[in-house]
Design a protein around this motif. Structure first.
Motif, short mmCIF file in Angstrom:
data_model
loop_
_atom_site.label_atom_id
_atom_site.label_comp_id
_atom_site.label_asym_id
_atom_site.label_seq_id
_atom_site.Cartn_x
_atom_site.Cartn_y
_atom_site.Cartn_z
N MET A 1 20.87 58.39 19.59
CA MET A 1 22.20 57.80 19.67
C MET A 1 23.01 58.19 18.45
O MET A 1 22.68 57.77 17.33
N PRO A 2 24.07 59.00 18.59
CA PRO A 2 24.84 59.43 17.43
C PRO A 2 25.67 58.30 16.84
O PRO A 2 26.28 57.52 17.56
N ILE A 3 25.65 58.20 15.50
CA ILE A 3 26.47 57.23 14.78
C ILE A 3 27.63 58.00 14.15
O ILE A 3 27.40 58.96 13.42
N ASP A 4 28.87 57.58 14.44
CA ASP A 4 30.00 58.35 13.95
C ASP A 4 30.25 58.08 12.46
O ASP A 4 29.55 57.27 11.83
N GLN A 5 31.28 58.74 11.90
CA GLN A 5 31.55 58.66 10.46
C GLN A 5 31.95 57.25 10.03
O GLN A 5 31.91 56.93 8.84
N HIS A 6 32.33 56.40 10.97
CA HIS A 6 32.72 55.03 10.65
C HIS A 6 31.57 54.05 10.87
O HIS A 6 31.76 52.84 10.75
N GLY A 7 30.39 54.58 11.21
CA GLY A 7 29.24 53.72 11.43
C GLY A 7 29.14 53.17 12.83
O GLY A 7 28.24 52.39 13.14
N ASP A 8 30.07 53.55 13.71
CA ASP A 8 30.08 53.03 15.07
C ASP A 8 29.21 53.91 15.97
O ASP A 8 28.87 55.05 15.64
N ALA A 9 28.84 53.36 17.11
CA ALA A 9 28.06 54.10 18.10
C ALA A 9 28.27 53.46 19.45
O ALA A 9 28.65 52.28 19.56
N LEU A 10 28.02 54.23 20.49
CA LEU A 10 28.09 53.71 21.85
C LEU A 10 26.70 53.28 22.28
O LEU A 10 25.72 54.01 22.13
N LEU A 11 26.62 52.09 22.83
CA LEU A 11 25.36 51.56 23.35
C LEU A 11 25.62 51.09 24.77
O LEU A 11 26.43 50.18 24.99
N GLU A 12 24.95 51.72 25.73
CA GLU A 12 25.16 51.42 27.14
C GLU A 12 26.64 51.52 27.48
O GLU A 12 27.20 50.72 28.26
N GLY A 13 27.30 52.52 26.88
CA GLY A 13 28.71 52.78 27.15
C GLY A 13 29.68 51.87 26.43
O GLY A 13 30.89 51.93 26.67
N VAL A 14 29.18 51.03 25.53
CA VAL A 14 30.02 50.06 24.82
C VAL A 14 30.03 50.38 23.33
O VAL A 14 28.98 50.67 22.73
N SER A 15 31.20 50.34 22.70
CA SER A 15 31.30 50.52 21.26
C SER A 15 30.73 49.29 20.55
O SER A 15 31.15 48.15 20.82
N LEU A 16 29.79 49.51 19.65
CA LEU A 16 29.22 48.38 18.90
C LEU A 16 30.29 47.67 18.08
O LEU A 16 30.24 46.45 17.91
N ARG A 17 31.26 48.43 17.57
CA ARG A 17 32.30 47.81 16.76
C ARG A 17 33.13 46.83 17.58
O ARG A 17 33.65 45.84 17.04
N SER A 18 33.27 47.08 18.87
CA SER A 18 34.12 46.23 19.70
C SER A 18 33.47 44.90 20.05
O SER A 18 34.16 43.97 20.52
N LEU A 19 32.17 44.78 19.85
CA LEU A 19 31.45 43.57 20.23
C LEU A 19 31.68 42.45 19.21
O LEU A 19 31.76 42.70 18.02
N PRO A 20 31.75 41.19 19.67
CA PRO A 20 31.93 40.06 18.74
C PRO A 20 30.67 39.85 17.92
O PRO A 20 29.56 39.82 18.46
N LYS A 21 30.87 39.70 16.61
CA LYS A 21 29.72 39.62 15.71
C LYS A 21 29.87 38.47 14.72
O LYS A 21 30.98 38.00 14.45
N VAL A 22 28.73 38.04 14.16
CA VAL A 22 28.70 36.97 13.15
C VAL A 22 27.99 37.50 11.91
O VAL A 22 26.90 38.07 12.01
N SER A 23 28.61 37.30 10.76
CA SER A 23 28.07 37.78 9.48
C SER A 23 27.76 36.60 8.58
O SER A 23 28.66 35.84 8.20
N LEU A 24 26.49 36.43 8.24
CA LEU A 24 26.07 35.27 7.45
C LEU A 24 25.74 35.59 6.00
O LEU A 24 25.83 34.71 5.14
N HIS A 25 25.34 36.82 5.70
CA HIS A 25 24.88 37.16 4.35
C HIS A 25 25.70 38.35 3.83
O HIS A 25 25.35 39.51 4.05
N ASP A 26 26.79 38.03 3.15
CA ASP A 26 27.77 39.04 2.74
C ASP A 26 28.36 38.59 1.41
O ASP A 26 29.07 37.57 1.35
N HIS A 27 28.07 39.32 0.34
CA HIS A 27 28.53 38.94 -1.00
C HIS A 27 29.94 39.45 -1.27
O HIS A 27 30.24 40.63 -1.06
N LEU A 28 30.79 38.58 -1.79
CA LEU A 28 32.17 38.97 -2.10
C LEU A 28 32.21 40.07 -3.15
O LEU A 28 32.96 41.04 -3.00
N ASP A 29 31.42 39.94 -4.20
CA ASP A 29 31.43 40.95 -5.26
C ASP A 29 30.64 42.20 -4.89
O ASP A 29 30.54 43.14 -5.68
#
Length: 371
Positions: A1-29
């Protein structure tokens, strides 16, 4: 599965970036745009190793890929240096939200340590207010762009310092003004959660949610202390819980495993693991299993029914996004949409939100994946 320059990829014809996601562990700094670092550094008179944004991005990635959490953390000297003014904090927080929204995140929690941002003369209360202002500006900007996102603060104490109780009280004082939980971070090995038992006792008395960095640079004792001394509702990373699993046999996709008491408790109680695949490689957190993403025990933990969530930890240091982390897992472990959805549902259920709001978040994710 190719990952494009923006880190996105198609999975079962769907862009992973377009899917709703939840981020719990993300440091501001750990999530500053390189160009922002350069501009804020110039205003603050801070020296930067590279004057070009792309070159600076490479510098962070190279310095962070050390196999040591201690060395990894040294890169934060630069990011925190440019986050010492109200204007700088607000800008970084605003862009943090904008970048999450662009990545398809609909709910996020940002962790950061107010005690590290007092060099410009601001008080603890003022730095929390500055970050909250930026988060709200980012949410408004995302709404104007047609994206709905909500981000809550996880106020964090540095585990090698002695201000945990003070920071815990700060967090509680802002519980109705954007702060949703508490964490301790920094050098894990040698600084167990038990050192801050007074802070955790206070938070428990206030019924205030806690997640604790544990099971990254230190092992099972750190996780045990997070659960017992910290009363952690989630484990920050927690990847080394796999050390309490004994693999008896493998036959194709079938693995026979003997659980230790700690691993069984974490699995059976559905205590969420805030796993960060790329970061775990960079810091050596999975060194016991190997040096490639395919060696990461995330798949074993997922297959065994642990409450696995996928996170970025530090976007700048790992040159990553939540979409990219998911794409890497799909590429490595041949995951389908159902696996990616499971990770998001786990994260939504683990969010430090009232149950009604978690249920709404779960519905939004289910609807998004159905579409």
């Amino acid at each position: 599965m190719p990952i494009d320059q923006h880190g996105d990829a198609l999975l079962e014809g769907v862009s992973l970036r377009s899917l709703p996601k939840v981020s719990l562990h993300d440091h501001l700094d750990g999530a500053l745009r390189p160009q922002t670092i350069i501009e804020l550094a110039e205003d603050a008179g801070v020296e930067v190793p590279e004057r070009d944004a792309e070159d600076l991005a490479h510098w962070f990635a190279d310095k962070s890929d050390s196999g040591s959490l201690t060395e990894y953390l040294k890169t934060f000297d630069l990011t925190t240096a440019v986050m010492q003014t109200r204007e700088g904090l607000t800008r970084v927080a605003r862009e943090f939200v904008e970048d999450l929204a662009e990545d398809g995140v609909i709910y996020g929690e940002v962790r950061w340590a107010p005690e590290q941002h007092l060099g410009g003369g601001l008080t603890l209360e003022e730095v929390v207010e500055a970050v909250q202002e930026g988060l709200e500006e980012g949410e408004d900007a995302a709404a104007d762009a047609g994206r709905d996102i909500r981000v809550g603060q996880l106020v964090t104490a540095m585990r090698h310092a002695d201000r945990a109780l003070e920071i815990a009280k700060l967090a509680v004082s802002f519980r109705d003004r954007g702060v949703v939980g508490f964490d301790i971070a920094g050098a894990e090995d040698g600084f167990p959660p038990s050192m801050h038992r007074a802070a955790f006792d206070y938070l428990a008395g206030e019924f205030f949610p806690v997640t604790v960095h544990a099971g990254e640079a230190a092992g099972l004792d750190s996780i045990r202390s997070a659960l017992i001394d910290g009363r952690a509702l989630r484990l920050g990373h927690g990847v080394r819980i796999a050390e309490d699993l004994e693999i008896v046999s493998r036959s194709g996709d079938v693995v026979e495993v003997v659980f230790g008491d700690l691993a069984r408790w974490v699995r059976d109680r559905e205590i969420p693991l805030e796993l960060s695949p790329s970061s775990n490689l960079q810091t050596g957190a999975i060194a016991a299993w190997g040096e490639e993403l395919g060696d990461h025990p995330i798949d074993l933990l997922h297959q065994l029914g642990f409450s696995v969530t996928v996170n970025v930890d530090n976007r700048t240091m790992s040159r990553t996004s939540l979409t990219r982390e998911l794409a890497l897992l799909v590429e490595t472990f041949d995951y389908g949409l159902s696996d990616i959805e499971a990770f998001q549902l786990n994260a939504a259920a683990a969010a430090f939100l009232p149950v009604e709001e978690r249920e709404e978040l779960i519905e939004l994710i289910a609807e998004g994946f159905e579409r």
